[in-house]
Design a protein around this motif. Structure first.
Motif, PDB file in Angstrom:
ATOM      1  N   UNK A  40       0.833  -0.571   0.657  1.00 62.83           N
ATOM      2  CA  UNK A  40       0.270   0.166  -0.028  1.00 62.83           C
ATOM      3  C   UNK A  40       1.016   1.348  -0.167  1.00 62.83           C
ATOM      4  N   UNK A  41       2.200   1.467  -0.468  1.00 64.29           N
ATOM      5  CA  UNK A  41       2.926   2.058  -0.832  1.00 64.29           C
ATOM      6  C   UNK A  41       3.489   2.774  -2.022  1.00 64.29           C
ATOM      7  N   UNK A  42       4.087   3.479  -2.338  1.00 65.94           N
ATOM      8  CA  UNK A  42       4.641   3.787  -3.559  1.00 65.94           C
ATOM      9  C   UNK A  42       6.017   3.225  -3.841  1.00 65.94           C
ATOM     10  N   UNK A  43       6.065   2.691  -4.963  1.00 64.06           N
ATOM     11  CA  UNK A  43       7.116   1.691  -5.552  1.00 64.06           C
ATOM     12  C   UNK A  43       8.423   2.194  -5.234  1.00 64.06           C
ATOM     13  N   UNK A  44       8.060   3.372  -5.436  1.00 63.11           N
ATOM     14  CA  UNK A  44      10.056   3.770  -5.861  1.00 63.11           C
ATOM     15  C   UNK A  44      10.477   3.871  -4.130  1.00 63.11           C
ATOM     16  N   UNK A  45       9.718   4.706  -3.958  1.00 72.57           N
ATOM     17  CA  UNK A  45      10.286   4.491  -2.197  1.00 72.57           C
ATOM     18  C   UNK A  45      10.432   2.909  -1.381  1.00 72.57           C
ATOM     19  N   UNK A  46       9.568   2.086  -1.755  1.00 71.83           N
ATOM     20  CA  UNK A  46      10.216   1.037  -1.903  1.00 71.83           C
ATOM     21  C   UNK A  46      11.064   0.054  -1.958  1.00 71.83           C
ATOM     22  N   UNK A  47      11.849   0.468  -3.611  1.00 74.75           N
ATOM     23  CA  UNK A  47      12.587   0.073  -3.976  1.00 74.75           C
ATOM     24  C   UNK A  47      13.722   0.678  -3.926  1.00 74.75           C
ATOM     25  N   UNK A  48      13.442   2.072  -3.185  1.00 75.53           N
ATOM     26  CA  UNK A  48      14.802   2.483  -2.859  1.00 75.53           C
ATOM     27  C   UNK A  48      15.183   1.870  -1.378  1.00 75.53           C
ATOM     28  N   UNK A  49      14.096   1.618  -0.830  1.00 74.24           N
ATOM     29  CA  UNK A  49      14.137   1.437   0.561  1.00 74.24           C
ATOM     30  C   UNK A  49      15.258   0.125   0.913  1.00 74.24           C
ATOM     31  N   UNK A  50      14.363  -0.789  -0.087  1.00 73.50           N
ATOM     32  CA  UNK A  50      15.234  -2.557  -0.745  1.00 73.50           C
ATOM     33  C   UNK A  50      16.122  -2.263  -1.189  1.00 73.50           C
ATOM     34  N   UNK A  51      17.011  -1.666  -1.548  1.00 75.18           N
ATOM     35  CA  UNK A  51      17.992  -0.736  -2.372  1.00 75.18           C
ATOM     36  C   UNK A  51      19.647  -0.489  -0.929  1.00 75.18           C
ATOM     37  N   UNK A  52      18.405   0.075  -0.858  1.00 75.67           N
ATOM     38  CA  UNK A  52      19.006   1.220   0.117  1.00 75.67           C
ATOM     39  C   UNK A  52      19.670   0.141   1.873  1.00 75.67           C
ATOM     40  N   UNK A  53      19.089  -1.049   2.482  1.00 77.13           N
ATOM     41  CA  UNK A  53      19.011  -1.373   2.992  1.00 77.13           C
ATOM     42  C   UNK A  53      20.082  -2.833   2.419  1.00 77.13           C
ATOM     43  N   UNK A  54      20.137  -3.111   1.382  1.00 82.57           N
ATOM     44  CA  UNK A  54      21.399  -4.578   0.523  1.00 82.57           C
ATOM     45  C   UNK A  54      20.095  -5.489   0.259  1.00 82.57           C
ATOM     46  N   UNK A  55      18.534  -5.584   0.067  1.00 89.17           N
ATOM     47  CA  UNK A  55      18.009  -6.849  -0.356  1.00 89.17           C
ATOM     48  C   UNK A  55      18.498  -6.766  -1.482  1.00 89.17           C
ATOM     49  N   UNK A  56      18.388  -6.049  -2.154  1.00 91.13           N
ATOM     50  CA  UNK A  56      18.445  -6.018  -4.213  1.00 91.13           C
ATOM     51  C   UNK A  56      19.459  -5.057  -4.994  1.00 91.13           C
TER      52      UNK A  56
END
Length: 79
Positions: A40-56
């Motif tokens: 239920x959020x913003x896809x770009x923010x979610x991708x950026x967070x997953x990138x920053x956390x090192x999961x993708x």
């Protein structure tokens, strides 16, 4: 990590490698996310967070999951 970023990371892992393409683009992720009932959020923010956390990781403007994505699903590992 937010639930939305974790969902995105798991989607990327599930839809890459093996018989699937090695990477997945943002548009394809968006199609899958739009059908996910808990996202239920913003896809770009979610991708950026997953990138920053090192999961993708990003490869040639597409995405691939790292081995760290398995931390999101306790008791599993890439076989």
């Amino acid at each position: 990590m937010s639930e939305n970023a974790a969902i995105v990371a798991r989607i990327i892992e599930h839809n890459t490698g093996g018989q699937n393409r090695a990477t997945i683009d943002r548009d394809h992720i968006g199609v899958i996310v739009s059908q996910h009932g808990r996202f239920d959020g913003d896809i770009d923010d979610s991708i950026a967070e997953a990138l920053a956390e090192g999961y993708i990781e990003e490869q040639d403007d597409e995405y691939v999951a790292t081995d760290r994505v398995w931390e999101l699903v306790p008791g599993t590992s890439r076989s």
